[in-house]
Write an enzyme that holds these catalytic residues in place. Structure first.
Site, PDB file in Angstrom:
ATOM      1  N   LYS A 188     -27.578 -18.241   6.687  1.00 45.31           N
ATOM      2  CA  LYS A 188     -26.186 -18.530   7.041  1.00 45.31           C
ATOM      3  C   LYS A 188     -26.093 -19.366   8.313  1.00 45.31           C
ATOM      4  CE  LYS A 188     -23.712 -14.627   4.937  1.00 45.31           C
ATOM      5  NZ  LYS A 188     -22.837 -13.455   5.219  1.00 45.31           N
ATOM      6  N   TRP A 239     -23.774 -10.705  13.730  1.00 43.58           N
ATOM      7  CA  TRP A 239     -22.889 -11.785  13.321  1.00 43.58           C
ATOM      8  C   TRP A 239     -22.708 -11.853  11.810  1.00 43.58           C
ATOM      9  CZ3 TRP A 239     -26.994 -11.933  16.623  1.00 43.58           C
ATOM     10  CH2 TRP A 239     -26.690 -12.066  17.979  1.00 43.58           C
ATOM     11  N   ASP A 240     -23.186 -10.858  11.084  1.00 41.16           N
ATOM     12  CA  ASP A 240     -23.163 -10.886   9.619  1.00 41.16           C
ATOM     13  C   ASP A 240     -23.945 -12.083   9.096  1.00 41.16           C
ATOM     14  OD1 ASP A 240     -22.623 -10.130   7.030  1.00 41.16           O
ATOM     15  OD2 ASP A 240     -20.607 -10.969   6.986  1.00 41.16           O
ATOM     16  N   TYR A 241     -25.056 -12.371   9.752  1.00 40.54           N
ATOM     17  CA  TYR A 241     -25.946 -13.438   9.300  1.00 40.54           C
ATOM     18  C   TYR A 241     -27.007 -12.867   8.359  1.00 40.54           C
ATOM     19  CZ  TYR A 241     -24.225 -16.910  12.707  1.00 40.54           C
ATOM     20  OH  TYR A 241     -23.473 -17.810  13.417  1.00 40.54           O
TER      21      TYR A 241
END
Length: 861
Positions: free
Chosen positions: A565, A537-539
């Site tokens: 994030k 999730w691009d966290y």
């Protein structure tokens, strides 16, 4: 003439009811088909029936419309309660149309009789008013409920943070109280100042002390969209030091704002840039660390005088093999990562130099260098980097492409080391540079150790011809260091691509989206804490860890606070990475695309700003119609709550990869043992696009990047490209209801959120510049002071604001000339007064106004 006006008004009423009814019926049936609410279709039928009755000139049209208003009010209260903005979106169109239906030009023709005497007309008027009484009453009730909602804020938490609990807890780490020596003021990253001159009682008297313009504004040829002025200046002695988006370094008089010197690193053009920014410089002063500084050009330093050399970065015997320490001629004759082959400038050849630097400023450049400058005059330190005045970050780097890797954030400085991470291009390809973390001798620029997440056990410097592991997780944010414990704390990102992890290595996956504690002497891993398992999730971990000593059950615990994030504040023991506040593993949705997997559980902290899951009722819009469109889109997307896996049909990601927290992080007060946080709640949409080859642009389409700019989100080499966007309506408004941004105060010893208030207005982000306080996103960081005041400038409206730390009350604000997406600082000027300084230059991808402004505020003399 009067009859003509009445007929025209009646026809307009018929047309509007019919048009709105048809739109709601069509959209409502679509919503029902995807499993959504029946309200819109039923409301459309009611509007269409109202139009028919109006056309027949029947007064019962007003009664039917009144019933629709009452039904809508009941439905709205059932869905959202007394929450003004969601209520307004459900009722605004119907309320305004209802007012129009009450005008005499609409009501009188409904009586069928056309009479001309004044007495007859007065009778008609009374009859019209009687016919409209039910509608008038329903609209009045709607208005009363709306006004009542103005005094209710269901999103607000009221409370008070504790006062000073340990007055001796603040550790200046050698930084004078009136100065700001690192991104977070000290290497502990607290963003806390011990100054007390500005208080909640006098902060409203702040006024502009000086206003400086750098002359550096985005919009040059070759600028990427995300060209930003995110700098946090340093205040050392009587000077401020800052860098600009296009990489100039500037020294100012801290009291007057007068420019003292400026340095241009002559960065190479045509860079493969995703971001163009400089968040700040780093500072080293040998005189304050007991380090010798007489370093011969190209040589290594002997007799460092560092009593902790065995713990804090003793040089490796193989350090002379690294490009940072080899003679300039040898480096230029090296592999494809040499300065010459990459056509990189040499700082010591392009400007004024000095052979001795008692102190140094370290400037990371967008073409992959770290330049050492003399703070006195901006001269390049020729006794650094083997006579070049710089470190070549491309040494031993695979997939070298200038611009594809560099340090957007300031490097970490210790008594003997500078520790460097860097950003790589997100979602461009699977063949990117390494995310290696490297430590260099602070005086000579020799490579001491390198930690490669793809080869974590071997930290000895690489030799000529060797390269680091390609496309490993990188650290693009700011690290923190505890020299007493001998560890540097590194926030890690992902192995590209972000939304597909089917080919990630076990080693790389274990360090992605984690806080990694590295030994200062060797670079070896002391401990790691993963904030997301197998992140899709691009966290990535976006914020600098904040180091703070906490009193827990009567014990002093050296803690680390890590914002994420997804909204967690993980509070860990920084000695071993064990949670101080409880962390539990919770199950989350499964079902990744073929070839990938999802982790069965994810860690959740007891202190979390994770927003409540979205529902269809959470959808919002400026009108009933774009809210309906958002509901349809919500139902079409895959969404099973937080950590819903990416999909080919489209996944709703909430919180989005913009983050609840991003690089601005939080501020912590070591005396109160509390945090000042700025949560943002925004949903995003990701959709995986199957790739059939490694050349077609599936995402960029006709929006092809020019010149050297990369094709973002194409993921060349992976089976999927990815489409990413904010979850917005056709009007460009967020599909989720406000508030979208808050300020919050939390007790770090208990995990309790004492207060949380929506923050910021839509004045600068809406078509009509109205200062509605809806709570807007922010990108940048807060600071706190011992005077009990916090400062924040990074909201989407252009203000610097001051808050009472104890209660979160907004105490003061000043209008900025551009977006303030940066973190302020505070310091003492030569006149003895406390200053607050902020950079206001805007943010490209957020669309905030560009500028080149640095503004100082101070209390009147």
């Amino acid at each position: 003439m009067r009859n003509t006006r009445r007929n025209a008004a009646l026809l307009a009423a018929v047309f509007l009811n019919a048009l709105f009814g048809i739109v709601l019926i069509v959209g409502g049936i679509w919503l029902i088909a995807v499993g959504g609410s029946w309200y819109y279709a039923l409301a459309g039928v009611a509007l269409l029936a109202t139009a028919a009755l109006l056309f027949q000139r029947k007064a019962s049209a007003l009664w039917l419309y009144a019933a629709l208003v009452l039904a809508t009010l009941a439905w709205a209260l059932w869905e959202v309660g007394l929450d003004w903005w969601p209520l307004a979106a459900r009722g605004d169109i119907l309320f305004l149309l209802g007012l129009f239906l009450l005008t005499p030009w609409v009501t009188r023709p409904l009586l069928r009789q056309v009479r001309t005497t004044s007495e007859a007309r007065e009778q008609d008027a009374r009859a019209a008013r009687r016919a409209g009484l039910p509608l008038m009453a329903s609209l009045l009730l709607f208005l009363i409920v709306a006004i009542a909602s103005w005094f209710v804020d269901p999103h607000r938490i009221e409370g008070t943070l504790p006062g000073v609990r340990n007055q001796a807890a603040a550790n200046s780490l050698g930084v004078p109280p009136g100065e700001w020596h690192a991104y977070g003021r000290t290497s502990h990253g607290q963003r806390y100042s011990p100054l007390k001159q500005i208080t909640p009682d006098n902060v409203s008297r702040l006024e502009v002390a000086w206003h400086y313009e750098t002359g550096d504004v985005r919009g040059r040829e070759g600028d990427p969209v995300e060209t930003t002025f995110e700098v946090t200046p340093l205040k050392i002695g009587e000077r401020l030091y800052l860098c600009t988006p296009h990489q100039s370094v500037i020294a100012l008089d801290a009291t007057s704002g007068k420019e003292i010197w400026r340095y241009d690193p002559q960065i190479r053009g045509e860079l493969a840039l995703q971001h163009l920014t400089c968040r700040g410089l780093s500072y080293y002063d040998a005189a304050k660390t007991g380090m010798a500084t007489d370093v011969a050009v190209g040589g290594s330093q002997e007799g460092s005088g560092n009593e902790n050399a065995g713990r804090d970065g003793g040089r490796s015997e193989t350090g002379d093999r690294a490009a940072g320490s080899a003679p300039l001629a040898d480096r230029r004759a090296g592999a494809a990562t040499s300065l010459q082959d990459l056509n990189l400038p040499v700082a010591a050849e392009d400007g004024t130099t000095t052979d001795r630097c008692a102190a140094k400023l370290f400037m990371p450049t967008a073409d992959g260098r770290i330049i050492a400058l003399n703070p006195d005059d901006g001269a390049v330190c020729a006794n650094f980097g083997g006579g070049t005045g710089q470190i070549n970050l491309w040494a031993n780097m695979p997939n070298a492409r200038p611009g594809g890797y560099y340090s957007t954030s300031p490097v970490v400085v210790t008594r003997s080391l500078i520790i460097v991470g860097g950003t790589v291009l997100d979602n461009v390809s699977t063949h990117e540079p390494a995310g290696v973390i490297r430590a260099y001798d602070v005086n000579s620029g020799e490579l001491v150790w390198n930690w490669d997440p793809g080869n974590p056990e071997s930290t000895e410097p690489l030799g000529p011809g060797e390269t680091y592991t390609p496309s490993t997780p990188n650290s693009w944010s700011i690290s923190s260091v505890d020299e007493a414990l001998g560890m540097v704390y590194v926030p890690m990102g992902n192995q590209p691509p972000d939304q597909w992890g089917g080919e990630r290595t076990e080693a790389a996956d274990s360090y992605a989206s984690a806080v990694v504690a590295l030994d200062l002497a060797t670079g070896r891993v002391r401990w790691r804490f993963q904030t997301v398992h197998h992140d899709l999730w691009d966290y990535d971990v976006p914020s600098q860890p904040s180091l703070i000593d906490l009193t827990i059950d009567g014990r002093n615990v050296p803690a680390l606070v890590q914002p994420t994030k997804q909204g967690e504040l993980f509070v860990l023991d920084r000695r071993n990475g064990e949670p101080v506040l409880p962390v539990v593993e919770k199950p989350y949705p499964q079902g990744a695309v073929q070839g990938d997997r999802t982790a069965p559980t994810q860690p959740v902290s007891a202190l979390s700003f994770d927003p409540a899951p979205l529902t269809e009722a959470s959808m919002w819009g400026g009108t009933l119609f774009d809210q309906l469109a958002c509901r349809i889109e919500f139902r079409k997307l895959r969404y099973d709550g937080r950590y819903t896996p990416p999909s080919t049909e489209g996944t709703l990601v909430y919180p989005g990869n913009f983050g609840v927290f991003n690089w601005g992080g939080i501020a912590v007060d070591p005396e109160r043992q509390v945090a000042f946080a700025t949560p943002t709640h925004l949903a995003f949409v990701s959709q995986l696009i199957p790739r059939e080859d490694d050349t077609t642009l599936y995402v960029q389409g006709d929006e092809r990047p020019q010149d050297s700019l990369p094709a973002l989100n194409e993921n060349f080499g992976a089976p999927f490209a990815v489409k990413l966007s904010a979850f917005t309506s056709a009007l460009g408004l967020p599909c989720q209801a406000p508030p979208w941004g808050y300020v919050a105060g939390a007790d770090l010893t208990t995990g309790e959120v004492a207060w949380m208030h929506k923050n910021g207005t839509v004045r600068d982000s809406s078509p009509i510049p109205l200062p509605f306080k809806m709570g807007v996103p922010n990108l940048g960081g807060p600071i706190m002071t011992a005077g009990g005041v916090a400062f924040l400038s990074s909201t989407l409206d252009y203000y610097l604001r001051a808050y009472d730390v104890a209660t979160g009350e907004e105490l003061w604000k000043a209008r900025l000339p551009a977006g303030g997406q940066a973190t302020p600082i505070t310091y003492t000027g030569s006149d003895g007064r406390q200053y607050v300084v902020v950079a206001a230059g805007g943010h490209g991808s957020l669309g905030t106004k560009a500028g080149d402004d640095v503004i100082a505020y101070v209390l009147p003399s």
